[in-house]
Design a protein around this motif. Sequence first.
Motif, short mmCIF file in Angstrom:
data_model
loop_
_atom_site.label_atom_id
_atom_site.label_comp_id
_atom_site.label_asym_id
_atom_site.label_seq_id
_atom_site.Cartn_x
_atom_site.Cartn_y
_atom_site.Cartn_z
N GLU A 220 -52.14 8.17 14.62
CA GLU A 220 -52.68 7.96 15.97
C GLU A 220 -53.20 6.53 16.14
O GLU A 220 -52.90 5.87 17.15
CB GLU A 220 -53.80 8.95 16.25
CG GLU A 220 -53.35 10.38 16.44
CD GLU A 220 -54.51 11.29 16.77
OE1 GLU A 220 -54.29 12.29 17.47
OE2 GLU A 220 -55.65 11.02 16.33
N LEU A 221 -53.96 6.07 15.17
CA LEU A 221 -54.53 4.72 15.28
C LEU A 221 -53.45 3.66 15.16
O LEU A 221 -53.52 2.61 15.82
CB LEU A 221 -55.61 4.51 14.21
CG LEU A 221 -56.86 5.39 14.35
CD1 LEU A 221 -57.88 5.01 13.30
CD2 LEU A 221 -57.46 5.27 15.74
N ASP A 222 -52.45 3.90 14.33
CA ASP A 222 -51.37 2.92 14.20
C ASP A 222 -50.58 2.79 15.50
O ASP A 222 -50.03 1.72 15.80
CB ASP A 222 -50.44 3.30 13.05
CG ASP A 222 -51.00 2.88 11.69
OD1 ASP A 222 -51.98 2.10 11.67
OD2 ASP A 222 -50.48 3.35 10.67
N GLY A 257 -38.87 -4.62 20.72
CA GLY A 257 -40.19 -4.10 20.41
C GLY A 257 -40.48 -4.08 18.93
O GLY A 257 -41.60 -4.37 18.50
N ARG A 258 -39.48 -3.77 18.12
CA ARG A 258 -39.67 -3.74 16.67
C ARG A 258 -40.02 -5.13 16.14
O ARG A 258 -41.00 -5.31 15.41
CB ARG A 258 -38.40 -3.24 15.98
CG ARG A 258 -38.52 -3.17 14.45
CD ARG A 258 -37.17 -2.95 13.78
NE ARG A 258 -36.47 -1.80 14.30
CZ ARG A 258 -36.68 -0.55 13.87
NH1 ARG A 258 -37.57 -0.33 12.91
NH2 ARG A 258 -36.00 0.46 14.39
N ASP A 263 -44.00 -9.42 14.14
CA ASP A 263 -44.62 -10.74 14.21
C ASP A 263 -46.05 -10.73 14.72
O ASP A 263 -46.83 -11.64 14.39
CB ASP A 263 -43.79 -11.67 15.10
CG ASP A 263 -42.42 -11.99 14.50
OD1 ASP A 263 -42.24 -11.75 13.29
OD2 ASP A 263 -41.55 -12.47 15.25
N ASN A 264 -46.41 -9.72 15.53
CA ASN A 264 -47.69 -9.82 16.26
C ASN A 264 -48.65 -8.66 16.08
O ASN A 264 -49.80 -8.77 16.51
CB ASN A 264 -47.40 -9.98 17.76
CG ASN A 264 -46.63 -11.25 18.07
OD1 ASN A 264 -47.00 -12.33 17.62
ND2 ASN A 264 -45.54 -11.12 18.83
N SER A 265 -48.23 -7.55 15.47
CA SER A 265 -49.12 -6.39 15.41
C SER A 265 -50.17 -6.48 14.31
O SER A 265 -51.19 -5.80 14.36
CB SER A 265 -48.31 -5.11 15.20
OG SER A 265 -47.75 -5.07 13.91
N PRO A 268 -48.19 -4.21 8.33
CA PRO A 268 -47.09 -4.51 7.40
C PRO A 268 -45.75 -4.04 7.98
O PRO A 268 -45.71 -3.07 8.75
CB PRO A 268 -47.45 -3.71 6.14
CG PRO A 268 -48.92 -3.45 6.26
CD PRO A 268 -49.21 -3.33 7.72
N LYS A 269 -44.69 -4.70 7.59
CA LYS A 269 -43.37 -4.35 8.10
C LYS A 269 -43.05 -2.89 7.86
O LYS A 269 -42.45 -2.22 8.71
CB LYS A 269 -42.32 -5.24 7.43
CG LYS A 269 -40.89 -5.03 7.93
CD LYS A 269 -39.96 -6.03 7.26
CE LYS A 269 -38.52 -5.87 7.76
NZ LYS A 269 -37.92 -4.60 7.32
#
Length: 340
Positions: A220-222, A257-258, A263-265, A268-269
Amino acid sequence: MRHVLKAAALALLSLSAPAVADACKGRNLFDTMPADRKARIENAVRDVPFREGLLFQAEKGDHRITLVGTYHFGDARHAPMVDRLRPFITDAAALYVEAGPREESRLTEALKSDPSLMVDPDGPTLPERLTPEEWQQLSTAMADRGSPAVITSRLRPWYVSMMLGISPCMLDAMQSTGGKTGGLDHLLVHQAQKAETPIRALEPWDTIFDLYADLTPAQELDMIRAALPSAAYADDYAVTLTDAYFSGNVWQIWEFGRFDAYDNSGLPKSEVDEQMSLAQQRLMDDRNRKWIKVLIDGADKARANGRGIVAAFGALHLPGQAGVLNLLQDQGYAIRRLDG
Protein backbone atom coordinates in the motif's frame (compact mmCIF):
# COMPACT_ATOMS: atom_id res chain seq x y z
CA MET A 1 -16.08 15.45 3.55
CA ARG A 2 -18.76 15.96 0.91
CA HIS A 3 -16.21 17.60 -1.38
CA VAL A 4 -13.81 14.69 -0.95
CA LEU A 5 -16.54 12.16 -1.63
CA LYS A 6 -17.47 13.96 -4.82
CA ALA A 7 -13.86 14.11 -5.90
CA ALA A 8 -13.57 10.40 -5.13
CA ALA A 9 -16.50 9.51 -7.33
CA LEU A 10 -14.84 11.43 -10.16
CA ALA A 11 -11.42 9.95 -9.55
CA LEU A 12 -12.70 6.39 -9.59
CA LEU A 13 -13.63 6.91 -13.23
CA SER A 14 -9.97 7.48 -14.12
CA LEU A 15 -8.62 3.97 -13.65
CA SER A 16 -6.84 3.75 -16.95
CA ALA A 17 -5.43 7.22 -17.60
CA PRO A 18 -4.47 10.40 -15.81
CA ALA A 19 -6.57 13.47 -16.50
CA VAL A 20 -6.06 16.32 -18.88
CA ALA A 21 -8.25 19.12 -20.21
CA ASP A 22 -7.90 22.18 -22.37
CA ALA A 23 -7.57 24.21 -19.17
CA CYS A 24 -4.54 22.17 -18.08
CA LYS A 25 -1.33 23.40 -19.63
CA GLY A 26 1.73 21.19 -19.67
CA ARG A 27 4.55 20.01 -21.89
CA ASN A 28 5.17 16.67 -23.51
CA LEU A 29 8.05 15.16 -21.57
CA PHE A 30 9.17 13.10 -24.56
CA ASP A 31 10.29 16.37 -26.16
CA THR A 32 13.01 16.88 -23.56
CA MET A 33 13.64 13.26 -22.60
CA PRO A 34 17.27 12.05 -22.78
CA ALA A 35 17.91 9.90 -25.84
CA ASP A 36 18.96 6.90 -23.78
CA ARG A 37 15.65 6.82 -21.88
CA LYS A 38 13.69 7.10 -25.13
CA ALA A 39 15.67 4.18 -26.49
CA ARG A 40 14.98 2.09 -23.38
CA ILE A 41 11.25 2.78 -23.63
CA GLU A 42 11.22 1.92 -27.33
CA ASN A 43 13.05 -1.31 -26.61
CA ALA A 44 10.59 -2.20 -23.83
CA VAL A 45 7.55 -1.86 -26.10
CA ARG A 46 9.01 -3.42 -29.24
CA ASP A 47 7.77 -6.99 -28.76
CA VAL A 48 4.48 -6.31 -26.97
CA PRO A 49 1.50 -7.74 -28.91
CA PHE A 50 -0.85 -5.08 -30.29
CA ARG A 51 1.26 -2.32 -28.73
CA GLU A 52 -0.14 0.31 -31.12
CA GLY A 53 -3.67 1.22 -32.19
CA LEU A 54 -6.99 2.22 -30.66
CA LEU A 55 -9.64 0.70 -32.93
CA PHE A 56 -9.89 -2.97 -33.90
CA GLN A 57 -12.28 -5.57 -35.21
CA ALA A 58 -12.29 -9.14 -33.89
CA GLU A 59 -14.06 -11.77 -35.99
CA LYS A 60 -14.61 -15.49 -35.66
CA GLY A 61 -17.01 -16.86 -38.23
CA ASP A 62 -20.07 -14.66 -37.89
CA HIS A 63 -19.11 -13.48 -34.39
CA ARG A 64 -18.03 -9.82 -34.58
CA ILE A 65 -16.66 -7.48 -31.92
CA THR A 66 -15.57 -3.89 -32.60
CA LEU A 67 -13.15 -2.78 -29.90
CA VAL A 68 -11.96 0.74 -29.06
CA GLY A 69 -9.41 1.75 -26.45
CA THR A 70 -10.67 4.79 -24.58
CA TYR A 71 -9.30 7.70 -22.63
CA HIS A 72 -11.57 8.48 -19.70
CA PHE A 73 -11.37 12.28 -19.76
CA GLY A 74 -12.45 15.02 -22.11
CA ASP A 75 -10.43 16.12 -25.11
CA ALA A 76 -11.50 17.72 -28.38
CA ARG A 77 -9.53 15.03 -30.22
CA HIS A 78 -12.21 12.46 -29.31
CA ALA A 79 -14.58 13.83 -31.97
CA PRO A 80 -13.24 11.88 -35.00
CA MET A 81 -13.41 8.58 -33.10
CA VAL A 82 -16.99 9.28 -32.01
CA ASP A 83 -17.91 9.98 -35.64
CA ARG A 84 -16.15 6.81 -36.77
CA LEU A 85 -17.95 4.65 -34.21
CA ARG A 86 -21.42 6.14 -34.52
CA PRO A 87 -22.60 3.72 -37.26
CA PHE A 88 -21.03 0.75 -35.47
CA ILE A 89 -22.93 1.64 -32.29
CA THR A 90 -26.19 2.22 -34.16
CA ASP A 91 -25.94 -1.22 -35.77
CA ALA A 92 -24.67 -3.06 -32.67
CA ALA A 93 -26.70 -5.38 -30.50
CA ALA A 94 -25.08 -3.72 -27.46
CA LEU A 95 -22.30 -1.38 -26.33
CA TYR A 96 -20.07 -2.91 -23.64
CA VAL A 97 -18.20 -0.53 -21.30
CA GLU A 98 -16.34 -0.91 -18.03
CA ALA A 99 -19.15 0.82 -16.16
CA GLY A 100 -22.44 1.99 -17.59
CA PRO A 101 -24.69 4.71 -16.15
CA ARG A 102 -26.29 2.27 -13.73
CA GLU A 103 -22.94 1.09 -12.34
CA GLU A 104 -21.58 4.63 -12.05
CA SER A 105 -24.70 5.67 -10.13
CA ARG A 106 -24.36 2.75 -7.71
CA LEU A 107 -20.67 3.52 -7.14
CA THR A 108 -21.39 7.19 -6.43
CA GLU A 109 -24.12 6.32 -3.96
CA ALA A 110 -21.90 3.77 -2.21
CA LEU A 111 -19.11 6.33 -1.79
CA LYS A 112 -21.55 8.86 -0.37
CA SER A 113 -23.22 6.46 2.04
CA ASP A 114 -20.12 4.60 3.29
CA PRO A 115 -17.03 6.82 3.78
CA SER A 116 -15.08 3.82 5.10
CA LEU A 117 -14.69 2.66 1.50
CA MET A 118 -12.11 5.43 1.16
CA VAL A 119 -11.34 6.41 4.73
CA ASP A 120 -9.71 4.17 7.34
CA PRO A 121 -11.26 5.26 10.66
CA ASP A 122 -9.33 2.88 12.91
CA GLY A 123 -5.84 2.04 11.62
CA PRO A 124 -2.65 4.08 11.88
CA THR A 125 -2.70 7.34 9.94
CA LEU A 126 -0.61 7.99 6.86
CA PRO A 127 1.72 10.43 8.69
CA GLU A 128 2.37 7.61 11.16
CA ARG A 129 3.14 5.17 8.36
CA LEU A 130 5.27 7.41 6.13
CA THR A 131 8.50 9.25 6.84
CA PRO A 132 8.10 12.95 7.75
CA GLU A 133 9.51 13.95 4.36
CA GLU A 134 7.11 11.64 2.51
CA TRP A 135 4.14 12.88 4.51
CA GLN A 136 5.02 16.51 3.85
CA GLN A 137 5.26 15.84 0.13
CA LEU A 138 2.02 13.87 0.13
CA SER A 139 -0.01 16.34 2.20
CA THR A 140 1.08 19.20 -0.07
CA ALA A 141 0.16 17.28 -3.23
CA MET A 142 -3.23 16.27 -1.84
CA ALA A 143 -3.96 19.81 -0.63
CA ASP A 144 -3.45 20.91 -4.23
CA ARG A 145 -6.17 18.38 -5.11
CA GLY A 146 -8.66 19.72 -2.56
CA SER A 147 -7.98 17.31 0.30
CA PRO A 148 -6.81 18.92 3.59
CA ALA A 149 -4.11 17.13 5.56
CA VAL A 150 -6.52 16.09 8.32
CA ILE A 151 -8.61 14.18 5.77
CA THR A 152 -5.69 12.90 3.73
CA SER A 153 -4.18 11.38 6.86
CA ARG A 154 -7.06 8.88 7.03
CA LEU A 155 -7.56 8.13 3.34
CA ARG A 156 -6.90 4.63 2.12
CA PRO A 157 -3.59 4.35 0.21
CA TRP A 158 -5.12 2.97 -2.99
CA TYR A 159 -7.33 6.04 -3.29
CA VAL A 160 -4.47 8.42 -2.49
CA SER A 161 -2.30 6.90 -5.22
CA MET A 162 -5.09 7.35 -7.75
CA MET A 163 -5.67 10.97 -6.78
CA LEU A 164 -1.97 11.75 -7.19
CA GLY A 165 -2.22 10.86 -10.87
CA ILE A 166 -4.84 13.53 -11.56
CA SER A 167 -3.95 17.15 -12.28
CA PRO A 168 -5.42 19.66 -9.82
CA CYS A 169 -6.65 21.77 -12.73
CA MET A 170 -8.52 18.77 -14.11
CA LEU A 171 -10.32 18.23 -10.82
CA ASP A 172 -11.28 21.90 -10.87
CA ALA A 173 -12.53 21.57 -14.44
CA MET A 174 -14.66 18.55 -13.57
CA GLN A 175 -16.13 20.35 -10.57
CA SER A 176 -17.11 23.26 -12.81
CA THR A 177 -18.89 20.91 -15.24
CA GLY A 178 -20.87 19.10 -12.59
CA GLY A 179 -18.55 16.11 -12.43
CA LYS A 180 -18.81 15.15 -16.11
CA THR A 181 -15.48 13.90 -17.42
CA GLY A 182 -16.35 14.11 -21.10
CA GLY A 183 -14.23 11.04 -21.77
CA LEU A 184 -14.62 8.82 -24.81
CA ASP A 185 -16.49 6.23 -22.74
CA HIS A 186 -19.18 8.75 -21.79
CA LEU A 187 -19.39 10.13 -25.33
CA LEU A 188 -19.99 6.64 -26.71
CA VAL A 189 -22.55 5.86 -24.02
CA HIS A 190 -24.37 9.02 -25.09
CA GLN A 191 -24.35 7.81 -28.70
CA ALA A 192 -25.74 4.45 -27.61
CA GLN A 193 -28.51 6.14 -25.66
CA LYS A 194 -29.44 8.24 -28.70
CA ALA A 195 -29.47 5.14 -30.90
CA GLU A 196 -31.35 3.13 -28.25
CA THR A 197 -28.55 0.57 -28.30
CA PRO A 198 -28.42 -1.39 -25.02
CA ILE A 199 -25.50 -0.59 -22.71
CA ARG A 200 -23.86 -3.46 -20.83
CA ALA A 201 -21.20 -3.38 -18.12
CA LEU A 202 -18.12 -5.58 -18.42
CA GLU A 203 -17.82 -5.95 -14.66
CA PRO A 204 -19.73 -5.26 -11.40
CA TRP A 205 -19.89 -1.72 -10.04
CA ASP A 206 -17.80 -2.56 -6.94
CA THR A 207 -14.85 -4.12 -8.79
CA ILE A 208 -12.55 -1.26 -7.79
CA PHE A 209 -12.70 -2.22 -4.13
CA ASP A 210 -11.75 -5.83 -4.76
CA LEU A 211 -8.65 -4.81 -6.72
CA TYR A 212 -6.84 -3.58 -3.63
CA ALA A 213 -8.50 -5.62 -0.88
CA ASP A 214 -5.59 -7.95 -0.06
CA LEU A 215 -2.55 -5.68 -0.48
CA THR A 216 0.01 -5.85 2.30
CA PRO A 217 0.72 -2.66 4.30
CA ALA A 218 4.09 -2.39 2.56
CA GLN A 219 2.51 -2.72 -0.89
CA GLU A 220 0.00 0.00 0.00
CA LEU A 221 2.72 2.47 0.94
CA ASP A 222 4.81 1.62 -2.11
CA MET A 223 1.81 2.55 -4.28
CA ILE A 224 1.94 6.04 -2.78
CA ARG A 225 5.73 6.30 -3.03
CA ALA A 226 5.63 5.29 -6.70
CA ALA A 227 2.96 7.92 -7.46
CA LEU A 228 4.44 10.83 -5.50
CA PRO A 229 7.23 12.00 -7.86
CA SER A 230 4.92 12.68 -10.79
CA ALA A 231 2.34 14.47 -8.64
CA ALA A 232 4.38 17.67 -8.69
CA TYR A 233 4.32 17.81 -12.49
CA ALA A 234 0.94 16.18 -13.09
CA ASP A 235 0.06 18.52 -15.96
CA ASP A 236 3.23 17.57 -17.87
CA TYR A 237 2.69 13.91 -17.10
CA ALA A 238 -0.91 14.04 -18.27
CA VAL A 239 -0.08 15.86 -21.52
CA THR A 240 2.69 13.36 -22.25
CA LEU A 241 0.49 10.33 -21.79
CA THR A 242 -2.50 11.85 -23.55
CA ASP A 243 -0.43 12.74 -26.60
CA ALA A 244 0.82 9.15 -26.66
CA TYR A 245 -2.78 7.91 -26.50
CA PHE A 246 -3.97 10.01 -29.42
CA SER A 247 -0.98 8.94 -31.50
CA GLY A 248 -1.95 5.31 -30.84
CA ASN A 249 1.23 4.46 -28.92
CA VAL A 250 -0.70 2.65 -26.24
CA TRP A 251 1.95 0.53 -24.51
CA GLN A 252 4.38 3.43 -24.57
CA ILE A 253 2.11 4.97 -21.91
CA TRP A 254 2.77 2.06 -19.56
CA GLU A 255 6.51 1.88 -20.07
CA PHE A 256 6.87 5.67 -19.72
CA GLY A 257 5.47 5.32 -16.21
CA ARG A 258 7.91 2.51 -15.41
CA PHE A 259 11.01 4.40 -16.49
CA ASP A 260 9.85 7.60 -14.84
CA ALA A 261 9.52 5.66 -11.58
CA TYR A 262 13.00 4.17 -12.05
CA ASP A 263 14.47 7.66 -12.23
CA ASN A 264 12.31 9.65 -9.82
CA SER A 265 10.49 7.49 -7.25
CA GLY A 266 13.47 6.78 -5.01
CA LEU A 267 12.50 3.10 -5.00
CA PRO A 268 14.94 0.38 -6.06
CA LYS A 269 14.40 -0.87 -9.59
CA SER A 270 13.26 -4.23 -8.26
CA GLU A 271 10.52 -2.59 -6.18
CA VAL A 272 9.36 -0.49 -9.12
CA ASP A 273 9.11 -3.64 -11.24
CA GLU A 274 7.19 -5.37 -8.47
CA GLN A 275 4.76 -2.44 -8.25
CA MET A 276 4.31 -2.35 -12.01
CA SER A 277 3.75 -6.10 -12.18
CA LEU A 278 1.21 -5.95 -9.36
CA ALA A 279 -0.62 -3.03 -10.94
CA GLN A 280 -0.70 -4.69 -14.35
CA GLN A 281 -2.05 -7.90 -12.87
CA ARG A 282 -4.72 -6.22 -10.72
CA LEU A 283 -5.80 -3.34 -12.95
CA MET A 284 -5.54 -5.01 -16.34
CA ASP A 285 -4.64 -8.68 -16.78
CA ASP A 286 -7.02 -10.23 -14.23
CA ARG A 287 -9.89 -8.05 -15.41
CA ASN A 288 -9.15 -8.73 -19.07
CA ARG A 289 -9.48 -12.47 -18.53
CA LYS A 290 -12.90 -11.98 -16.94
CA TRP A 291 -14.04 -9.67 -19.71
CA ILE A 292 -13.28 -12.20 -22.45
CA LYS A 293 -16.16 -14.44 -21.42
CA VAL A 294 -18.52 -11.46 -21.25
CA LEU A 295 -17.48 -10.30 -24.72
CA ILE A 296 -17.64 -13.73 -26.34
CA ASP A 297 -21.06 -14.42 -24.79
CA GLY A 298 -22.25 -11.01 -25.99
CA ALA A 299 -20.98 -11.62 -29.51
CA ASP A 300 -22.67 -15.03 -29.55
CA LYS A 301 -26.03 -13.55 -28.56
CA ALA A 302 -25.65 -10.76 -31.13
CA ARG A 303 -24.80 -13.29 -33.86
CA ALA A 304 -28.22 -14.86 -33.51
CA ASN A 305 -29.69 -11.61 -34.85
CA GLY A 306 -27.02 -11.11 -37.49
CA ARG A 307 -25.34 -8.33 -35.54
CA GLY A 308 -22.12 -7.60 -33.67
CA ILE A 309 -21.21 -5.74 -30.50
CA VAL A 310 -19.03 -2.75 -29.68
CA ALA A 311 -16.70 -2.76 -26.66
CA ALA A 312 -15.13 0.44 -25.30
CA PHE A 313 -12.70 0.36 -22.39
CA GLY A 314 -9.41 1.87 -21.22
CA ALA A 315 -6.79 1.67 -23.96
CA LEU A 316 -4.22 -0.11 -21.79
CA HIS A 317 -6.49 -3.16 -21.76
CA LEU A 318 -5.91 -3.73 -25.48
CA PRO A 319 -2.18 -4.66 -25.77
CA GLY A 320 0.02 -7.26 -24.13
CA GLN A 321 0.18 -11.02 -23.74
CA ALA A 322 -2.84 -10.84 -21.42
CA GLY A 323 -4.44 -7.94 -23.30
CA VAL A 324 -7.98 -8.30 -24.59
CA LEU A 325 -6.87 -8.51 -28.23
CA ASN A 326 -4.33 -11.27 -27.65
CA LEU A 327 -6.77 -13.19 -25.46
CA LEU A 328 -9.43 -13.01 -28.18
CA GLN A 329 -6.87 -14.16 -30.72
CA ASP A 330 -6.11 -17.14 -28.47
CA GLN A 331 -9.84 -17.96 -28.66
CA GLY A 332 -9.67 -18.13 -32.45
CA TYR A 333 -10.68 -14.57 -33.31
CA ALA A 334 -8.96 -12.84 -36.24
CA ILE A 335 -7.87 -9.34 -35.19
CA ARG A 336 -7.81 -6.47 -37.68
CA ARG A 337 -6.71 -2.93 -36.88
CA LEU A 338 -9.12 -0.29 -38.22
CA ASP A 339 -7.26 2.93 -37.41
CA GLY A 340 -3.83 2.13 -38.86
